[in-house]
Design a protein around this motif. Structure first.
Motif, PDB file in Angstrom:
ATOM      1  N   GLU A   1       0.821  -1.208   0.000  1.00 45.56           N
ATOM      2  CA  GLU A   1       0.000   0.000   0.000  1.00 45.56           C
ATOM      3  C   GLU A   1       0.856   1.259   0.000  1.00 45.56           C
ATOM      4  N   ARG A   2       1.986   1.211   0.704  1.00 44.95           N
ATOM      5  CA  ARG A   2       2.891   2.365   0.749  1.00 44.95           C
ATOM      6  C   ARG A   2       3.502   2.635  -0.624  1.00 44.95           C
ATOM      7  N   LEU A   3       3.908   1.579  -1.318  1.00 42.98           N
ATOM      8  CA  LEU A   3       4.497   1.751  -2.647  1.00 42.98           C
ATOM      9  C   LEU A   3       3.457   2.212  -3.662  1.00 42.98           C
ATOM     10  N   LEU A   4       2.242   1.702  -3.527  1.00 47.15           N
ATOM     11  CA  LEU A   4       1.156   2.139  -4.410  1.00 47.15           C
ATOM     12  C   LEU A   4       0.888   3.627  -4.216  1.00 47.15           C
ATOM     13  N   LYS A   5       0.875   4.069  -2.974  1.00 50.50           N
ATOM     14  CA  LYS A   5       0.643   5.481  -2.654  1.00 50.50           C
ATOM     15  C   LYS A   5       1.725   6.369  -3.265  1.00 50.50           C
ATOM     16  N   ALA A   6       2.947   5.819  -3.384  1.00 50.28           N
ATOM     17  CA  ALA A   6       4.061   6.588  -3.954  1.00 50.28           C
ATOM     18  C   ALA A   6       4.062   6.561  -5.475  1.00 50.28           C
ATOM     19  N   GLY A   7       3.072   5.880  -6.081  1.00 48.01           N
ATOM     20  CA  GLY A   7       2.926   5.934  -7.523  1.00 48.01           C
ATOM     21  C   GLY A   7       3.383   4.707  -8.278  1.00 48.01           C
ATOM     22  N   ALA A   8       3.878   3.681  -7.578  1.00 47.54           N
ATOM     23  CA  ALA A   8       4.356   2.490  -8.264  1.00 47.54           C
ATOM     24  C   ALA A   8       3.194   1.615  -8.725  1.00 47.54           C
ATOM     25  N   THR A   9       3.440   0.836  -9.758  1.00 42.55           N
ATOM     26  CA  THR A   9       2.558  -0.281 -10.122  1.00 42.55           C
ATOM     27  C   THR A   9       2.998  -1.459  -9.275  1.00 42.55           C
ATOM     28  N   VAL A  10       2.088  -1.997  -8.465  1.00 41.46           N
ATOM     29  CA  VAL A  10       2.482  -2.977  -7.452  1.00 41.46           C
ATOM     30  C   VAL A  10       1.875  -4.342  -7.735  1.00 41.46           C
ATOM     31  N   ILE A  11       2.734  -5.348  -7.740  1.00 41.76           N
ATOM     32  CA  ILE A  11       2.326  -6.744  -7.863  1.00 41.76           C
ATOM     33  C   ILE A  11       2.493  -7.382  -6.494  1.00 41.76           C
ATOM     34  N   ILE A  12       1.534  -8.188  -6.069  1.00 41.52           N
ATOM     35  CA  ILE A  12       1.657  -8.910  -4.814  1.00 41.52           C
ATOM     36  C   ILE A  12       1.510 -10.397  -5.085  1.00 41.52           C
ATOM     37  N   SER A  13       2.200 -11.184  -4.295  1.00 42.96           N
ATOM     38  CA  SER A  13       2.082 -12.631  -4.440  1.00 42.96           C
ATOM     39  C   SER A  13       1.856 -13.269  -3.081  1.00 42.96           C
ATOM     40  N   ALA A  14       1.110 -14.351  -3.088  1.00 36.83           N
ATOM     41  CA  ALA A  14       0.843 -15.147  -1.889  1.00 36.83           C
ATOM     42  C   ALA A  14       0.195 -16.437  -2.337  1.00 36.83           C
ATOM     43  N   ARG A  15       0.038 -17.366  -1.427  1.00 38.07           N
ATOM     44  CA  ARG A  15      -0.611 -18.622  -1.787  1.00 38.07           C
ATOM     45  C   ARG A  15      -2.088 -18.408  -2.075  1.00 38.07           C
ATOM     46  N   ASN A  16      -2.721 -17.541  -1.281  1.00 30.22           N
ATOM     47  CA  ASN A  16      -4.166 -17.348  -1.401  1.00 30.22           C
ATOM     48  C   ASN A  16      -4.501 -15.912  -1.763  1.00 30.22           C
ATOM     49  N   LYS A  17      -5.648 -15.722  -2.414  1.00 33.72           N
ATOM     50  CA  LYS A  17      -6.108 -14.397  -2.808  1.00 33.72           C
ATOM     51  C   LYS A  17      -6.306 -13.490  -1.597  1.00 33.72           C
ATOM     52  N   PRO A  18      -6.135 -12.175  -1.785  1.00 31.53           N
ATOM     53  CA  PRO A  18      -6.401 -11.247  -0.685  1.00 31.53           C
ATOM     54  C   PRO A  18      -7.864 -11.302  -0.263  1.00 31.53           C
ATOM     55  N   GLU A  19      -8.103 -11.220   1.048  1.00 32.92           N
ATOM     56  CA  GLU A  19      -9.476 -11.154   1.545  1.00 32.92           C
ATOM     57  C   GLU A  19     -10.075  -9.777   1.311  1.00 32.92           C
ATOM     58  N   ASP A  20      -9.208  -8.774   1.266  1.00 35.71           N
ATOM     59  CA  ASP A  20      -9.630  -7.389   1.070  1.00 35.71           C
ATOM     60  C   ASP A  20      -9.920  -7.147  -0.418  1.00 35.71           C
ATOM     61  N   GLU A  21     -11.135  -6.824  -0.748  1.00 43.92           N
ATOM     62  CA  GLU A  21     -11.513  -6.602  -2.154  1.00 43.92           C
ATOM     63  C   GLU A  21     -10.757  -5.437  -2.767  1.00 43.92           C
ATOM     64  N   ASN A  22     -10.407  -4.428  -1.951  1.00 46.75           N
ATOM     65  CA  ASN A  22      -9.663  -3.280  -2.480  1.00 46.75           C
ATOM     66  C   ASN A  22      -8.295  -3.708  -2.994  1.00 46.75           C
ATOM     67  N   GLN A  23      -7.691  -4.698  -2.315  1.00 45.82           N
ATOM     68  CA  GLN A  23      -6.404  -5.199  -2.794  1.00 45.82           C
ATOM     69  C   GLN A  23      -6.553  -5.846  -4.166  1.00 45.82           C
ATOM     70  N   ASN A  24      -7.647  -6.560  -4.347  1.00 49.75           N
ATOM     71  CA  ASN A  24      -7.879  -7.201  -5.644  1.00 49.75           C
ATOM     72  C   ASN A  24      -7.995  -6.177  -6.767  1.00 49.75           C
ATOM     73  N   LYS A  25      -8.528  -4.994  -6.453  1.00 53.64           N
ATOM     74  CA  LYS A  25      -8.719  -3.955  -7.464  1.00 53.64           C
ATOM     75  C   LYS A  25      -7.441  -3.170  -7.745  1.00 53.64           C
ATOM     76  N   ASN A  26      -6.643  -2.937  -6.696  1.00 52.66           N
ATOM     77  CA  ASN A  26      -5.511  -2.028  -6.820  1.00 52.66           C
ATOM     78  C   ASN A  26      -4.195  -2.691  -7.193  1.00 52.66           C
ATOM     79  N   PHE A  27      -4.107  -4.008  -6.987  1.00 59.94           N
ATOM     80  CA  PHE A  27      -2.841  -4.692  -7.194  1.00 59.94           C
ATOM     81  C   PHE A  27      -2.981  -5.820  -8.213  1.00 59.94           C
ATOM     82  N   HIS A  28      -1.890  -6.110  -8.888  1.00 57.56           N
ATOM     83  CA  HIS A  28      -1.809  -7.300  -9.740  1.00 57.56           C
ATOM     84  C   HIS A  28      -1.425  -8.458  -8.816  1.00 57.56           C
ATOM     85  N   PHE A  29      -2.352  -9.390  -8.609  1.00 61.03           N
ATOM     86  CA  PHE A  29      -2.112 -10.504  -7.690  1.00 61.03           C
ATOM     87  C   PHE A  29      -1.696 -11.751  -8.453  1.00 61.03           C
TER      88      PHE A  29
END
Length: 266
Positions: A31-59
């Motif tokens: 979230e901090r990097l996104l706020k600074a203007g970066a295009t942010v990719i996140i990875s994990a075993r399972n999808k984010p529970e937070d729907e906003n993360q699904n919209k704002n990040f490439h998972f």
């Protein structure tokens, strides 16, 4: 001439990957990097529970404790975004049982080392050629104060893996810093994540005490935290946000400890 930076949008145009970016410190860093203007990719075993993360990040769903998982992430990032500028190796943790060295088997050690040491090594190996080709990039390894302050009861493999990560990070920085890629380590102490809060609730319920008393008991087990409390994920994220920014362009090969003074030695 003195350089000027736009702090609010200083990472515009940058592609960043945060492993373990769906919760805890990883989520705060993303979230901090996104706020600074970066295009942010996140990875994990399972999808984010937070729907906003699904919209704002490439998972990207991947188990980075396995080599095929890291390869999936490397290939998808480079195929989709053509480059990477910032790599935050945040994934890590310990799931080994309590009871000291005698209850730990080979599988406990191997699983912990795969997630906490070999996963970042594989990702670095996969992304460094692109960074070196563009002669720029920043790699942050999220380690732990347990690399210097190991707890023997249940997290000895984790502590050993993080100590290895700190050493590896320093060595890698010596190889690639002259080629335009900065490599840094951030070693947090205890972070009060959602999982930590739930753990305090369980301890309090078991001991028939308050959450405040449970928190104090854990701080005591660490030898005390002079600042008086664990860190918040956003505080770790703010340090990372600075380190990957143009403002920190002369910083490389260094470990930054953020622990509220927990480590008692120099």
């Amino acid at each position: 001439m003195r350089d000027t930076f736009n702090f609010d949008n200083e990472l515009s145009g940058k592609i960043a990957l945060v492993t373990g970016g769906t919760k805890g410190a990883g989520k705060a860093i993303a979230e901090r990097l996104l706020k600074a203007g970066a295009t942010v990719i996140i990875s994990a075993r399972n999808k984010p529970e937070d729907e906003n993360q699904n919209k704002n990040f490439h998972f990207i769903a991947a188990d980075l404790s396995k080599s095929e998982g890291t390869q999936t992430v490397i290939e998808e990032v480079l195929k989709t975004h053509k480059k990477i500028d910032i790599l935050i190796n945040n994934l890590g943790g310990s799931e080994t049982p309590g009871g000291g060295f005698s209850v730990l088997n080979d599988e406990d050690w191997e699983n912990t080392i795969q997630s906490n040491l070999l996963a970042p090594i594989r990702l670095d190996r996969g992304f460094l050629p692109a960074m070196l080709a563009q002669k720029s990039g920043v790699i942050i390894h999220i380690a732990s104060i347990q690399g210097k302050l190991p707890l023997f009861d249940s997290t000895l493999p984790y502590a050993a893996a993080k100590a290895g990560l700190i050493n590896y990070s320093k060595g890698l920085s010596k190889e690639v810093s002259s080629k335009g890629v900065r490599v840094l380590t951030v070693s947090p102490g205890w972070i009060m994540t959602t999982a930590s809060t739930r753990m305090m609730e369980r301890i309090a319920e078991s001991a028939k005490s308050t959450i405040e008393e449970a928190t104090q008991s854990v701080m005591n087990s660490l030898g005390g935290i002079p600042f008086g409390r664990p860190s918040q994920p956003e505080e770790v994220a703010e340090l990372v946000g600075f380190l990957v920014s143009p403002r920190a362009r002369y910083l490389t090969g260094t470990e930054y400890v953020i622990d509220g003074g927990t480590i008692p030695t120099i």
